[in-house]
Each structure stands twice: as C-alpha cells, then as structure tokens.
Design an enzyme around this catalytic site. Structure first.
Site, mmCIF file in Angstrom:
data_model
loop_
_atom_site.group_PDB
_atom_site.id
_atom_site.type_symbol
_atom_site.label_atom_id
_atom_site.label_comp_id
_atom_site.label_asym_id
_atom_site.label_seq_id
_atom_site.Cartn_x
_atom_site.Cartn_y
_atom_site.Cartn_z
ATOM 1 N N HIS A 1 0.824 -1.211 0.000
ATOM 2 C CA HIS A 1 0.000 0.000 0.000
ATOM 3 C C HIS A 1 0.857 1.260 0.000
ATOM 4 O O HIS A 1 0.503 2.256 -0.615
ATOM 5 C CB HIS A 1 -0.951 -0.002 1.204
ATOM 6 C CG HIS A 1 -2.123 -0.911 1.013
ATOM 7 N ND1 HIS A 1 -3.365 -0.657 1.541
ATOM 8 C CD2 HIS A 1 -2.248 -2.072 0.342
ATOM 9 C CE1 HIS A 1 -4.200 -1.622 1.198
ATOM 10 N NE2 HIS A 1 -3.554 -2.501 0.475
ATOM 11 N N ASP A 2 1.997 1.202 0.679
ATOM 12 C CA ASP A 2 2.883 2.373 0.650
ATOM 13 C C ASP A 2 3.285 2.674 -0.791
ATOM 14 O O ASP A 2 3.190 3.804 -1.268
ATOM 15 C CB ASP A 2 4.132 2.120 1.512
ATOM 16 C CG ASP A 2 5.002 3.366 1.620
ATOM 17 O OD1 ASP A 2 4.451 4.484 1.579
ATOM 18 O OD2 ASP A 2 6.235 3.226 1.759
ATOM 19 N N GLY B 1 4.003 6.345 -4.193
ATOM 20 C CA GLY B 1 5.298 5.679 -4.292
ATOM 21 C C GLY B 1 5.789 5.145 -2.953
ATOM 22 O O GLY B 1 5.229 5.448 -1.900
ATOM 23 N N SER C 1 4.859 7.174 3.126
ATOM 24 C CA SER C 1 3.748 8.104 3.390
ATOM 25 C C SER C 1 2.574 7.406 4.077
ATOM 26 O O SER C 1 1.793 8.044 4.775
ATOM 27 C CB SER C 1 3.287 8.777 2.094
ATOM 28 O OG SER C 1 2.993 7.809 1.109
ATOM 29 N N ASN D 1 -8.474 2.625 3.221
ATOM 30 C CA ASN D 1 -7.184 2.070 3.626
ATOM 31 C C ASN D 1 -7.308 0.551 3.684
ATOM 32 O O ASN D 1 -6.349 -0.151 3.948
ATOM 33 C CB ASN D 1 -6.711 2.655 4.961
ATOM 34 C CG ASN D 1 -7.621 2.305 6.129
ATOM 35 O OD1 ASN D 1 -8.368 1.336 6.082
ATOM 36 N ND2 ASN D 1 -7.532 3.091 7.188
ATOM 37 N N ASP E 1 -5.238 -18.268 3.084
ATOM 38 C CA ASP E 1 -4.807 -19.582 2.584
ATOM 39 C C ASP E 1 -5.017 -20.607 3.698
ATOM 40 O O ASP E 1 -4.200 -20.725 4.605
ATOM 41 C CB ASP E 1 -3.336 -19.510 2.167
ATOM 42 C CG ASP E 1 -2.762 -20.877 1.779
ATOM 43 O OD1 ASP E 1 -3.508 -21.886 1.808
ATOM 44 O OD2 ASP E 1 -1.562 -20.934 1.445
HETATM 45 C C1 LIG Z 1 -8.386 3.148 8.439
HETATM 46 O O1 LIG Z 1 -9.368 4.149 8.274
HETATM 47 C C2 LIG Z 1 -10.360 4.187 9.286
HETATM 48 C C3 LIG Z 1 -11.319 5.292 8.947
HETATM 49 O O2 LIG Z 1 -11.919 5.051 7.718
HETATM 50 C C4 LIG Z 1 -9.712 4.422 10.647
HETATM 51 O O3 LIG Z 1 -10.693 4.334 11.674
HETATM 52 C C5 LIG Z 1 -8.642 3.363 10.905
HETATM 53 O O4 LIG Z 1 -7.971 3.674 12.107
HETATM 54 C C6 LIG Z 1 -7.650 3.347 9.757
HETATM 55 N N1 LIG Z 1 -6.678 2.286 9.984
HETATM 56 C C7 LIG Z 1 -5.401 2.536 10.274
HETATM 57 C C8 LIG Z 1 -4.552 1.354 10.500
HETATM 58 O O5 LIG Z 1 -4.928 3.638 10.325
#
Ligand SMILES: *[C@@H]1O[C@H](CO)[C@@H](O)[C@H](O)[C@H]1NC(C)=O
Ligand code: HEM
Ligand SMILES: *[C@@H]1O[C@H](CO)[C@@H](O)[C@H](O)[C@H]1NC(C)=O
Ligand SMILES: *[C@@H]1O[C@H](CO)[C@@H](O)[C@H](O)[C@H]1NC(C)=O
Ligand SMILES: *[C@@H]1O[C@H](CO)[C@@H](O)[C@H](O)[C@H]1NC(C)=O
Ligand SMILES: *[C@@H]1O[C@H](CO)[C@@H](O)[C@H](O)[C@H]1NC(C)=O
Ligand SMILES: *[C@@H]1O[C@H](CO)[C@@H](O)[C@H](O)[C@H]1NC(C)=O
Length: 329
Positions: free
Chosen positions: A70-71, A76, A80, A98, A249
């Site tokens: 994901h990073d 890139g 971030s 996310n 898996d």
């Molecule tokens: C992912 O996003 C949600 C809000 O949509 C948030 O509550 C959650 O903490 C985030 N996960 C991480 C690992 O930052």
C-alpha cells in the site's frame, strides 16, 4: 549504408549516453548496500526486530507485507502510509479505503526504526525500513529471499484524498485490476506473481461475502468457488453476521509459498481478485505454471517485488529522512 561519423553524430551520441545515464539515476537512485558506510548493520537490525515481532504475533507477517504494497501504490514507496493523521489533516492510512491495514505492520516498522536510530541516528529512511521489513516477513515465513535495493527518501506528503483509485479492490474485474497495476508500472505477470502474497494473512468477511450470498441475480454463490470451500466460508461468515476474519490460505496459512496458486486451481481463491487469476485465460497459464514450480514462482515473484520497490521512489528535494516514521520532521 554506413555513414561517416561526423562531430555532430559524435556529440549526439555523447548526449544520448548522458541522458540515458541521468535518466537511470533519477528513475531510481536505489542501490544494494546503500547504507554500507552510514549504517552497516541496518539489515541485521531490521531482521531481528521483524523476527521478534513475528514470534510475538503471527499477524506481523501479513500486515507488514501488505503495508509495503500500500505504501508503494499511493505516492510511491516513500513511507507516506506510515504518517499519522493530525486534526483537520487526514493522512493516507485513515482514508476510508485504507482497506483495514492492521496495526501490527505499523508497530513492526516503528520498532525497527527505533532500533535502527539507536545504532545510526538520522541515516535510514522509514521507506527503506518498510521495504526491508517486508522482505524479512516474506523470507521468514518461507518465501523467497531477495536483495533489497535501498536509498528511498521519506515523502513529505500523506493525504487521505490521494488514496482512492490507487489501490486494487477485491471486487474489480481483471481488466480494472490490470489497469491499476499498469498505472504503477507493473504488468500482468507482476500482478499474478505479487498476488501470491495472499498466501499469508487474513481477510474480513465483508471483502468476499458477496461471493457467498449475493453474487448475481438468481446465482447467490460465485460458481467459480469450490462448493465445499463455499460452505466452509458460509460457516465462518454468516450472512449479515459480524465482520470476522478468515485465513486467506487455509492450507498453509503461515507459509509464504505457491500453495496460493494450487488453491486457485481448486476453486479455493478467497477474494474475487484471486479467483479471477484462474478464470481469465490470460493469467491462468501463469497460475498453472507457478502452482507446479516453486523455482519458477520464486523467480517471477522476486522480479516483481523488486519492481514494486522502485515505484515512485523519492530523491533529492522530494523527501528526507524522517526522525519518527509516523510524524513529519
Ligand atoms: C483506516 O481508516 C479508518 C477510517 O476510515 C480508521 O478508523 C482506521 O484507524 C484506519 N486504519 C489505520 C490502520 O490507520
Ligand atoms: C491483486 C490485487 C489485490 C487486491 C484486490 C487485494 C485485496 C486485498 C484484500 C481485500 C485483503 C483483505 C484485507 C482485510 O479484509 O483486512 C488483502 C489482504 C492482504 N493483501 Fe492484498 N490485494 C491485492 C494484491 C496484493 C499484493 C500485490 C500484495 C503484496 C505484495 C498483497 C498483500 C496482502 C496481504 C499480505 C494481505 C493480508 C493482510 C493481513 O494479514 O493483515 N495484496 N488484500
Ligand atoms: C490534501 O488533498 C486535498 C485535495 O487534493 C487538498 O485540498 C489538501 O490541501 C491536501 N492536504 C495536504 C496537507 O496536502
Ligand atoms: C467493491 O468494494 C468496494 C470496497 O469494499 C466497495 O466500496 C464497492 O461498493 C464495491 N463495488 C461493487 C460494485 O460492489
Ligand atoms: C513483465 O515484465 C517483466 C520484466 O520486468 C517481463 O519479464 C515479463 O515478461 C513481462 N510480462 C508481461 C506479461 O508482459
Ligand atoms: C481467451 O478467450 C477468448 C474468448 O473467450 C479468446 O478470444 C482469446 O483468444 C483467448 N485468449 C487466450 C490467450 O487464450
Ligand atoms: C505440472 O507438473 C506435472 C508433473 O510434474 C506435469 O505433468 C505438468 O505438465 C505440469 N504442468 C504445467 C502447466 O507446467
């Protein structure tokens, strides 16, 4: 016809060579042993932390590998994704898609950074530590070991609004998935090879429940699912029930291996995006060949994961070396 070499052609050749040289430098700026003089033990330190964290919780493996992916796909490979949101400034990791990154991956990188800072303060980027941690998570769980190119800088921007559209979704068509990978410089074989990361880790019922209960009108269950596997998944993920997690898996849940491809051949791909790799006649030959051969799979995976690590790498004024991975300097 052989033309005489004029001064003009010579200078054109010199220019072309120079352009090629600088283009290569700017494209990546990465190299093996980048920290040989500034932090010679960085690899040993990171590997130790990843092993320790994995002994503490098996969630380390999947969460760290996915965090790296994901990073690299959002802005890139620049760390971030690690930045914490501040009031009024939602960062990447808090974007609504996310896709539920597990906190263990963040913890692994933060611990590794702390250990590296103690040995060589201010020298090693968080982006590089994440790239190393992902490699160690893969190798420590039986996957291929590869050399990690280093020298990424940490990015200066992390914005939740830059996430949508950058990451693949489990319910996309294969052409949509290929588009997303292509936009990051990765081709079809790279996508099929990298998907083997789904040989470890867990997924929430909400990511695949539609394949069990609401696939399409008149056909609630995805017909490419093995019926026994579908029944098993229904028992783990009751319709309308809590959003539990399931091992991706079931056969070798903690081993990073090509069992992933044998599951696909057997109608045992958990996510829609997994199953499609066997349904689609362009990607099926790769699945068949890598299901059979650990060696061929390892070669394709290593090639693809090294390419992944080069996506959107920052250099010069585009970045810096963060003191703390989840906060800008
Ligand atoms: C992912 O996003 C949600 C809000 O949509 C948030 O509550 C959650 O903490 C985030 N996960 C991480 C690992 O930052
Ligand atoms: C082909 C497109 C891909 C799609 C659609 C996809 C989607 C997903 C989804 C939906 C999950 C479950 C998340 C959850 O429910 O918490 C997941 C898990 C995971 N993905 Fe992917 N993914 C893809 C490719 C990749 C790639 C290229 C990698 C790494 C190289 C990767 C590594 C992982 C790992 C390790 C997990 C388990 C995470 C954990 O245990 O916490 N995925 N993926
Ligand atoms: C995040 O992106 C939005 C939309 O592009 C922009 O308005 C905002 O200023 C950005 N925030 C930061 C901190 O860059
Ligand atoms: C695909 O999945 C995403 C994320 O889980 C969701 O927001 C979207 O509505 C789904 N799309 C379709 C067509 O089901
Ligand atoms: C993808 O790129 C690799 C080189 O990185 C190449 O070996 C492979 O053949 C390509 N695959 C496709 C399907 O173009
Ligand atoms: C895949 O199948 C389609 C039709 O279903 C066909 O037109 C195409 O040539 C096939 N491609 C390959 C690579 O087999
Ligand atoms: C897989 O291996 C078996 C046995 O070694 C062989 O007969 C078969 O042709 C192989 N299939 C592919 C697609 O490589």
């Amino acid at each position: 016809m052989v033309r005489p070499t004029t001064p003009r052609t010579v200078s054109l050749i010199v220019l072309a060579v120079a352009v090629a040289f600088f283009a290569r430098l700017c494209a990546a700026d990465l190299k093996l042993n980048y920290y040989a003089s500034t932090c010679p033990n960085v690899e040993t330190i990171v590997r130790g932390v990843v092993q320790q964290k994995k002994d503490a919780t098996i969630r380390t493996t999947g969460s760290t590998i996915r965090l790296f992916f994901h990073d690299c796909f959002v802005e890139g490979c620049d760390g971030s994704v690690l930045i914490k949101s501040t009031p009024g400034n939602p960062a990447e990791r808090d974007a609504s898609d996310n896709l539920s990154l597990a906190f263990e991956g963040f913890e692994t990188v933060l611990s590794a950074k702390a250990a590296v800072e103690a040995a060589c303060p201010g020298q090693v980027s968080c982006a590089d530590i994440l790239a190393l941690a992902a490699r160690d998570a893969i190798a420590d769980s039986g996957g291929p070991f590869y050399q990690v190119e280093l020298g990424r800088l940490d990015g200066l921007v992390s914005n939740a609004s830059s996430v949508p559209g950058q990451l693949p979704e489990a319910n996309q068509t294969i052409d949509q998935l290929l588009e997303v990978f292509k936009a990051h410089g990765l081709n079809m074989s790279d996508m099929v090879a990298l998907s083997a990361a789904h040989s470890v880790g867990l997924a929430h019922c909400s990511k695949f429940a539609y394949r069990l209960y609401s696939y399409q009108p008149g056909q609630p269950t995805d017909p490419t699912l093995n019926p026994n596997y579908a029944a098993f998944l229904r028992s783990k993920c009751p319709d309308g029930g809590p959003d539990w997690m399931v091992l991706i898996d079931q056969a070798t849940p903690a081993q990073f291996d090509n069992q992933y491809y044998r599951n696909l051949q057997d109608g045992g791909g958990l996510l829609g995006s997994d199953a499609l790799l066997y349904t689609d006649n362009r990607t099926r030959p790769m699945v068949d060949s890598w299901a059979n051969s650990t060696e061929a799979f390892s070669k394709a995976f290593v090639n693809a994961v090294v390419k992944l690590g080069r996506v959107g790498v920052k250099s010069g004024a585009q970045g810096n070396i963060r003191k703390q991975c989840d906060v800008f300097n």
